[in-house]
Scaffold this motif. Sequence first.
Motif, PDB file in Angstrom:
ATOM      1  N   CYS A   1       0.850  -1.183   0.000  1.00  0.00           N
ATOM      2  CA  CYS A   1       0.000   0.000   0.000  1.00  0.00           C
ATOM      3  C   CYS A   1       0.889   1.238   0.000  1.00  0.00           C
ATOM      4  O   CYS A   1       2.002   1.214   0.524  1.00  0.00           O
ATOM      5  CB  CYS A   1      -0.889   0.036   1.244  1.00  0.00           C
ATOM      6  SG  CYS A   1      -1.956  -1.394   1.461  1.00  0.00           S
TER       7      CYS A   1
ATOM      8  N   LEU B   1      -1.619   3.498   3.845  1.00  0.00           N
ATOM      9  CA  LEU B   1      -1.338   2.801   5.094  1.00  0.00           C
ATOM     10  C   LEU B   1      -1.537   3.723   6.284  1.00  0.00           C
ATOM     11  O   LEU B   1      -2.039   3.306   7.331  1.00  0.00           O
ATOM     12  CB  LEU B   1       0.091   2.246   5.074  1.00  0.00           C
ATOM     13  CG  LEU B   1       0.422   1.179   6.115  1.00  0.00           C
ATOM     14  CD1 LEU B   1      -0.564   0.018   6.059  1.00  0.00           C
ATOM     15  CD2 LEU B   1       1.849   0.672   5.924  1.00  0.00           C
TER      16      LEU B   1
ATOM     17  N   PHE C   1      -5.159   3.915   6.907  1.00  0.00           N
ATOM     18  CA  PHE C   1      -5.610   2.673   7.525  1.00  0.00           C
ATOM     19  C   PHE C   1      -5.322   2.692   9.028  1.00  0.00           C
ATOM     20  O   PHE C   1      -6.192   2.365   9.851  1.00  0.00           O
ATOM     21  CB  PHE C   1      -4.882   1.501   6.853  1.00  0.00           C
ATOM     22  CG  PHE C   1      -5.292   0.140   7.354  1.00  0.00           C
ATOM     23  CD1 PHE C   1      -6.455  -0.456   6.900  1.00  0.00           C
ATOM     24  CD2 PHE C   1      -4.517  -0.554   8.267  1.00  0.00           C
ATOM     25  CE1 PHE C   1      -6.832  -1.718   7.348  1.00  0.00           C
ATOM     26  CE2 PHE C   1      -4.882  -1.793   8.721  1.00  0.00           C
ATOM     27  CZ  PHE C   1      -6.049  -2.387   8.257  1.00  0.00           C
TER      28      PHE C   1
ATOM     29  N   HIS D   1      -9.950 -12.776  -0.013  1.00  0.00           N
ATOM     30  CA  HIS D   1      -8.553 -12.473   0.319  1.00  0.00           C
ATOM     31  C   HIS D   1      -7.618 -13.657   0.082  1.00  0.00           C
ATOM     32  O   HIS D   1      -6.640 -13.566  -0.668  1.00  0.00           O
ATOM     33  CB  HIS D   1      -8.447 -12.037   1.783  1.00  0.00           C
ATOM     34  CG  HIS D   1      -8.974 -10.675   2.058  1.00  0.00           C
ATOM     35  ND1 HIS D   1      -8.172  -9.562   2.169  1.00  0.00           N
ATOM     36  CD2 HIS D   1     -10.245 -10.236   2.246  1.00  0.00           C
ATOM     37  CE1 HIS D   1      -8.909  -8.499   2.405  1.00  0.00           C
ATOM     38  NE2 HIS D   1     -10.185  -8.878   2.468  1.00  0.00           N
TER      39      HIS D   1
ATOM     40  N   ASP E   1      -2.697  -3.933  -3.838  1.00  0.00           N
ATOM     41  CA  ASP E   1      -2.629  -3.899  -2.365  1.00  0.00           C
ATOM     42  C   ASP E   1      -3.049  -5.194  -1.673  1.00  0.00           C
ATOM     43  O   ASP E   1      -2.943  -5.296  -0.448  1.00  0.00           O
ATOM     44  CB  ASP E   1      -3.475  -2.758  -1.788  1.00  0.00           C
ATOM     45  CG  ASP E   1      -3.002  -1.376  -2.221  1.00  0.00           C
ATOM     46  OD1 ASP E   1      -1.839  -1.272  -2.658  1.00  0.00           O
ATOM     47  OD2 ASP E   1      -3.781  -0.418  -2.129  1.00  0.00           O
ATOM     48  N   THR E   2      -3.512  -6.195  -2.406  1.00  0.00           N
ATOM     49  CA  THR E   2      -4.073  -7.382  -1.752  1.00  0.00           C
ATOM     50  C   THR E   2      -3.042  -8.129  -0.923  1.00  0.00           C
ATOM     51  O   THR E   2      -3.322  -8.526   0.218  1.00  0.00           O
ATOM     52  CB  THR E   2      -4.684  -8.335  -2.799  1.00  0.00           C
ATOM     53  OG1 THR E   2      -5.696  -7.649  -3.545  1.00  0.00           O
ATOM     54  CG2 THR E   2      -5.308  -9.550  -2.129  1.00  0.00           C
TER      55      THR E   2
ATOM     56  N   HIS F   1      -0.410  -7.037   0.532  1.00  0.00           N
ATOM     57  CA  HIS F   1      -0.059  -6.274   1.733  1.00  0.00           C
ATOM     58  C   HIS F   1      -1.183  -6.335   2.769  1.00  0.00           C
ATOM     59  O   HIS F   1      -0.933  -6.534   3.971  1.00  0.00           O
ATOM     60  CB  HIS F   1       0.245  -4.823   1.365  1.00  0.00           C
ATOM     61  CG  HIS F   1       0.988  -4.081   2.434  1.00  0.00           C
ATOM     62  ND1 HIS F   1       1.312  -2.752   2.347  1.00  0.00           N
ATOM     63  CD2 HIS F   1       1.482  -4.488   3.636  1.00  0.00           C
ATOM     64  CE1 HIS F   1       1.964  -2.374   3.426  1.00  0.00           C
ATOM     65  NE2 HIS F   1       2.073  -3.408   4.235  1.00  0.00           N
ATOM     66  N   ILE F   2      -2.411  -6.183   2.304  1.00  0.00           N
ATOM     67  CA  ILE F   2      -3.555  -6.279   3.219  1.00  0.00           C
ATOM     68  C   ILE F   2      -3.586  -7.662   3.868  1.00  0.00           C
ATOM     69  O   ILE F   2      -3.840  -7.802   5.077  1.00  0.00           O
ATOM     70  CB  ILE F   2      -4.867  -6.004   2.458  1.00  0.00           C
ATOM     71  CG1 ILE F   2      -4.947  -4.524   2.043  1.00  0.00           C
ATOM     72  CG2 ILE F   2      -6.075  -6.397   3.294  1.00  0.00           C
ATOM     73  CD1 ILE F   2      -5.019  -3.543   3.201  1.00  0.00           C
ATOM     74  N   ASN F   3      -3.326  -8.713   3.088  1.00  0.00           N
ATOM     75  CA  ASN F   3      -3.327 -10.070   3.632  1.00  0.00           C
ATOM     76  C   ASN F   3      -2.207 -10.246   4.652  1.00  0.00           C
ATOM     77  O   ASN F   3      -2.385 -10.927   5.675  1.00  0.00           O
ATOM     78  CB  ASN F   3      -3.174 -11.097   2.511  1.00  0.00           C
ATOM     79  CG  ASN F   3      -4.435 -11.244   1.684  1.00  0.00           C
ATOM     80  OD1 ASN F   3      -5.429 -10.551   1.914  1.00  0.00           O
ATOM     81  ND2 ASN F   3      -4.416 -12.142   0.721  1.00  0.00           N
TER      82      ASN F   3
ATOM     83  N   SER G   1      -8.598  -4.589  -1.561  1.00  0.00           N
ATOM     84  CA  SER G   1      -7.591  -3.631  -1.102  1.00  0.00           C
ATOM     85  C   SER G   1      -7.840  -3.123   0.302  1.00  0.00           C
ATOM     86  O   SER G   1      -7.249  -2.147   0.736  1.00  0.00           O
ATOM     87  CB  SER G   1      -7.530  -2.442  -2.072  1.00  0.00           C
ATOM     88  OG  SER G   1      -8.792  -1.794  -2.148  1.00  0.00           O
ATOM     89  N   ILE G   2      -8.750  -3.803   1.051  1.00  0.00           N
ATOM     90  CA  ILE G   2      -8.987  -3.446   2.450  1.00  0.00           C
ATOM     91  C   ILE G   2      -9.479  -4.686   3.168  1.00  0.00           C
ATOM     92  O   ILE G   2     -10.059  -5.581   2.525  1.00  0.00           O
ATOM     93  CB  ILE G   2     -10.013  -2.297   2.587  1.00  0.00           C
ATOM     94  CG1 ILE G   2     -10.120  -1.800   4.021  1.00  0.00           C
ATOM     95  CG2 ILE G   2     -11.362  -2.738   2.080  1.00  0.00           C
ATOM     96  CD1 ILE G   2      -8.897  -1.137   4.556  1.00  0.00           C
TER      97      ILE G   2
END
Length: 826
Positions: free
Chosen positions: A233, A238, A241, A487, A517-518, A520-522, A825-826
């Motif tokens: 992200c 970030l 977030f 995810h 961003d997936t 990183h979110i994971n 992405s979240i």
Amino acid sequence: MKDSNLRRDGHGSRRLISGRVVIEHSPGLSGPGKSATVQIYSSTQIDPNTRKGKLSEKACLKKGKSSKKDGTKITTYKIKLHVEPGFGNPGAFVIENNHKYKFFLQSATLVIPGNKVIHFDCRSWVYPIKDTNTGRVFFSNTCYLPNQTPAGLVELRKEELVSLRGDGTGERKEWDRIYDYDVYDDLGNPENVRPVLGGSDAYPYPRRGRTGRPASKSETINLDLYVPADERCSPKKLSEFIANAIQATAHFLLPEEKSSSHDSNSFESFEEIRELYTDNRGKAIRGASVMEKVKKVVSAELFKEVTRKSEYDTKFPLPQIIKANQFAWKLDEEFGRQMLAGTNPTRIHCLREFPPRGTLTESYIQTSDIEDDLDGLSFEQAMIQWRIYVLDHHDYLLPFLRKMYSEGVCPCASRTLLFLRNDSTLKPLAIELSYPGSYDNIDGTKTMVVLPDKEGTLQALWQLARAHVAVNDSAYHQLISHWLHTHAVVEPFIIATRRQLSVMHPVHRLLDPHFKDTMHINALARTVLINAGGILEKTLFTGKFSMELSSELYKEWRFDEQALPSDLIRRCMALDESESPIGAHLLFQDYPYGLDGLDVWLAIQTWVGDFCDIFYEDDASVKSDSEIQAWWSEIRNVGHGDKRNETWWCQMTTKADLKQTLTTLIWITSALHASVNFGQYTYTGYPPNRPTRCRKFVPEEGTMEFAEFLKDPDKYFLNMLPDRFQATLGIALMEVLSRHTSDEVYLGQRPTSEWIDNKEVKQRFEKFNECLREIEKRILERNGDPELRNRRGPAKVPYKLLYPDATKVQNVLGITAKGIPNSVSI
């Protein structure tokens, strides 16, 4: 007349190629300037020594002009390169960063003689060469199938993919661009061991990105864990977030605000729950103590971003479920409507036989007890007419009940029967609850059936049974519909795409925005959400068995059934209509998720079909595409390797296979995720509507618990809900997950108009965009149709979770309950 692109002062007839490079760098850090150099590769002329395209001389970045956008410093540099007349057209360039700081390369543009412009949509980090020991190659926005690659780019294309795969060893560093697979061996810690997920028959799971860090981590939260830099992200996102997380948990910082009535772990009244919210938020506080904790787990650069916002409100926003009518959630019509238009509309299915096939225990529901509620039909007649529905959270939970009970919660497995009325609303008929019983039972469980009633004791018991159903559905939604089905299952597709499909491959270009961003979110989720002692274990009734349950239900997952038409047909929510473009026809139109979803599915399917038709002539061209074949093989055999032997995987030998696969993948990453994510605060933000755990069972007549219940049914219900800490932590999580961030790019959009150098693709993409705008109009019309009662329901919450574009909302940021981002992405 002289050609302006020719230089004769010492360069003879050599051609001048000019251009510009756009770089983003963090505030307070200087740009690379002349310490960064660029060389371009010919796409057609090969250097016999390297077998790659001829390489130009080096050119430094010069004459940088800077500007600021949303606090980000952007500098545009000019470059000039001289090449031999037979150099050919550039197809790639290599940039060396001899500066001490990394920078984000947004784009580059080259202008060659004849004023032809070549675009490079880079959007990637370039690290100092002292760390990477090599320059960074970028390819132009022109797409080629492998066998169509210009001669000068063939070796570069292969070399780039090899470098991205790595060797599977060592701990990854920030600047590494390595994509590899690993099992979920990082969820536990020495104090709280959890099963390794993936790589075994007992605990199958999709693979995650490999970091190389030790398998058992400590209790320390690390928000700077490795993911390839291009998957991270942005610092701004970030920071948003983290700021949202601080905002959501702000009231935990104010123990002095608690009144004496808050000494209890339970809420004493519904009004006390209401006090958590305000329409205008509460008073602002400074989160200095939290900032000290944040400072320990993030980089200095990110911490600087987070501290831009120093004040946080102390109250939650009012959830939509109680905004228009604070009592609507208690109504059975609203209870049933949320199964069709709430945050988990993918579990309910039409019942075609009773008892349901595959049940582990005999159903205790007596059809004779519910036939008075079937509008004059017998139960058998109602089933034949496809009017009996079931929300089933029963069999898969039975093996876990006793284990969960030992952890201090009161778990039940539930089966809820509903009747489809003439106005398309769902009328609940009965709730069957199984819960841990005495060990002399054959299956170790006890079962009760609760029937709806409009008043008195039975009505209050019905509310308790509904709470247990909501608890089951909340956990299934969070662990399966949301985490696993979007995810987790997508991450192997991302890794395989980076490893096997060149950025020049048209399918890579198509999929790239849907992976933003997936990873990183994971990775953040593995650190704070799904890990041992993480937020989901603290808030869901499944507790420390949450991810074990997720693994168990991954055994049922099939990629081919993730296509919306296939899913609807499998759940008997639609009829198979293979001759139609969609392939499915809904049983009844007032199913908001299904109706809007099929519109969006068809739009995606048409766009993907148009895209593939541009690049693939026939089935043979798919079968001969070496990168696509390697990509699909790796997804099946490695990324989802625990399912490698399943026969339902397509063979990827036809255009139809490719189109269906890409349509399904884009559906999952965009619309499916939006439908199960952005409505969470609307419904679960109010614990009585969708509690996440129960601390009491539905009491049996003749017990002390039943006497307690009779004395004060409301108090018993409130004591059944999660305790104060669990409830507020759950609300905070829902608020964070339901928020849109400022850099979201929505379905039908791209971050730049120069994302691909193909006019026909851009025309088809514009057609896709226009189709989505038409869908938006239809959704607004449906929500205004009083005949479609499930579109708003008694709570007056319009269904907008599959409304494609949230950017038309005045305030895009925050909880809009609308908009389909391109990616998970979240």
